[in-house]
Scaffold this active site. Sequence first.
Site, short mmCIF file in Angstrom:
data_model
loop_
_atom_site.label_atom_id
_atom_site.label_comp_id
_atom_site.label_asym_id
_atom_site.label_seq_id
_atom_site.Cartn_x
_atom_site.Cartn_y
_atom_site.Cartn_z
N PRO A 488 -79.19 8.91 -65.04
CG PRO A 488 -79.65 8.35 -67.24
CD PRO A 488 -78.66 9.07 -66.40
N GLY A 492 -73.62 3.88 -62.63
CA GLY A 492 -72.37 3.79 -61.88
C GLY A 492 -72.07 4.97 -60.99
CB SER A 813 -87.97 19.31 -75.52
OG SER A 813 -88.55 18.14 -74.98
CE LYS A 856 -84.93 15.52 -75.24
NZ LYS A 856 -85.37 16.93 -75.39
#
Length: 954
Positions: A488, A492, A813, A856
Amino acid sequence: MVEEKTAFKRFVAVSLCILLSSAGVPELWARRVGVGKRIAVPGANAAFSPTGLAVLEGLTLTDFSSTLSAPAVTEIPNATAEIHTNAGFLRFNPPVPSALPVMRDVLAPDQTRIQISPTPLQVQNGSIIGSVNKISIGISQSLKGGDFTGANAALGSVFDGLNDNDADGGDLPPISKSFPAKAGLISLTQLPPPGVSFSFSHGAKAPPAVKTAIDQALKGANDQYIIITSHVGIAGKSKTAILAKVKANGDKGVLLVSKERIEIDQIHGKPEAGIQTARITKIRRNAPSPFGEGTSENAAYEDILLDILAAIEAISTDSPEAAKLIDTVTGESPEVAFKTLFANVSVGWQHKVIEKDSMIEQMEVLAQAFEEGAKAGKKTEKKTEEIADRIKAAGLPAHVEKQALEEAAALKKSSGADAQKIEQWLTFLLDLPWSKRTQDNLDLDHARKILDRDHFGLDKVKNRILEFLAVRKRLNNKKGAILLFTGPPGTGKTSIAKGIAEAMGREYVRIALGGVSNESKIRGHSRTYTGSKAGVILETLRRAGSKNPVMVLDELEKMPPEGSANGDPMAALLEVLDPEQNHEFTDHYLDLPFDLSEVLFVATANDLSRIPGPLRDRLEIIEYSGYTDGEKMEIGSRYLDARARKETGLKESEATLGDAGLMHLISHYTMEAGVRNLTRAIEGLFRKIVSNAETGKKAKNVELTPQTIDALIGPAPVGDGKKANNAVGIASALAVSGAGGSVLPIEVNAFANGKGKIEITGNLKETMNESARVAMTLVRSKAAAFGVDDALFNTMDVHIHVPQGGTPKDGPSAGITLTTAIMSRLTGRPVKAKVAMTGEVYSNGEVHAIGGLREKAMGAAKLGYTTVLFPKENEKDVDSIPQEVREKLTLIPVDHIDQVLEHALEQTAVEEPLTVKPASRSRVPTWVAPLLIGAAIVASAVGLALMFLGPFTG
């Protein structure tokens, strides 16, 4: 010979006057010489070709009126003149005292024969005819220098532009009887001056526009003429070019015979389309040279020629080519010298020469060209010596040094744009770090200290870097690595590459690839093109000054996956990122192999699925996960607070941000996997305090509590995040987005008496749509076990909706969640509160693995869920879930839909199960039945009566 030229001068003067003085027509249009305006001469009319050689009918001047009025009058006696343009000679009557020579160069070939028989003419000084008489003097001066072509051109200039075209700009006739009005256009770097022929090959290697234009001319298009120019001529204010005849030249190609200097406009077509055409607007023939009385034209030419020769010598005194050029032009006539010198200047200067209309002006321009060349030649010679010294001292590979020295030798012989191209290429080659590299620091403790200093967590990434350093230390090799950091935003990925560079003591460079759609951005342009340059890979290495930097290829997946009309940049990166190939990476501009094997490549991406498989296979993938709230607290207190104070100037004595305030910012002002928005939120809060202080609202020891923060920058954009709203027909699916883990509520409504339709909304993509249909099939197969009537599936309408329709959703999913929500709606049994789930389901009820379990689970915990159902195949991923998250959740692995429904649905129904209901009948009032019976009896009686009485009627 002098007497003959004098006679011709007198004849021209007479002829010009005669041509303007014939009788019987109403008006003559002429162009004022040297001004370019059209003026009317009342009482005469004629039409001429632009060369002035085709008089269409005899003229007699009857009235000059005020236009030609002047005090002095000159009388010209009767004369008869014949012009035979096909034979190329002049004859007039009465004869001139001395015979005229045959001058074939004076007249252009034409098949027109003209006779003019004028009456006596009175010529008034100061009139148009007087101006023409002055031109005849210039013609005689040209004749003294043997410039018959110039004399003829001056004669034609009197009639330049005379035609009877409409002023509305309709189709133009040919520019003259000898040349077409337009022709095909080709662009070359060498323009042949008029009178020069040269062979030209237009084979397979020729550009399509050149090949097509020449082929069409050979077939007879535009009378076999073609226009030769260059990008300089097309770009100029006056578009200059050379008009040439195209002739076959055996099997070798074609012969281009240069005819005239011209101006063009209205260029049609593009080079890539196959052909360009241009309209000819002007033919530029040499006009008389402007010499004063008593001046020797040849001497003037020779003076300029000497200046040119001196400039040539100054360019390169030891150049065999310069010496040969000097020998060629020394002692030659100005015309021959001009043609020779013209071919030895750059195309820019060639066009400047074309724009001049007299030989002396053209020679002056050539002198300027060679004078500048002399200055540039001295600089070039000095630069060439410096470059050669740098090449020998650069420590280049043998094949590279050989090529560089050859180019340096070519630079010494070149000038103008060609020299500039070679110099730029050599400068770039020498700036590349062929043998320059930094010494690696392989101290593992030092590397760990640097990585931990600037980044919290990321142990997986740090361990991989330490492994890389350990192997290099053990094997003492210099090979780089090719890594891909994916995860995401704000986690960093890019910043840790800086830490890697610092830990290893390497240079750090970054290339932003987002939106790059052109292969040449990676590989560069061939240096044959104007403005060409190297690709971004070698250009970045040049700036780094080292052949082993840490090179970050940022936003790799943001490049178009299928390329564009300008090539596929993803495919170009295959060679760059392939360890088996990148030791001989070839950029189109450099056109020499360069070793990239020592570069440590670090590519970054947010979405791994958008990177093509062949490229992905060449990368070692390291996945980044989102930060937990606890990790964000550590990052905020250790790094972001100090960074924000440095950016805003806020002092510790003015305000402090404690744990409660920081957690409030994390929970209520950000919704992300990384810390990018948290950084902005902290800096925004500090800026607000500084702004208040600078406007008189001083702050001192302010504790930034949640209430204080809301008062300063609120209201908070994110809610408390504790909504776990499961119910009948509503289940919670877990998903991963750019903000990390999230929950998608699946909503199902059903109507028993419908038409058997299934409607799916919520911006679901193909895979998720298919998952919904698999769920319907699976629910029907389990209907009997849950007491659902099978007949319901023939009539029932089902509407499945996933909120947040503005966000596209896809993936398998949510399969077990869709099945659970549908079964809940049909049975009336609610989904248990605070239960979330994820897993792909097959039509036989099996539950299979998914990705992103860590994110999740973190998203479920943050939003207040306490139980997570996940595929048993993902048990190996449980250890990746942070301990603090696992302590908040009950993680239940499942491998079949029966287990899912058992753990997800309450045992007792709170709503009536959905069943097929019979169609309802409307109730009939009690008084209606007797009325209907009575009506039936009456109807029967009437029928019997008609049966028996019918035969006896009328």
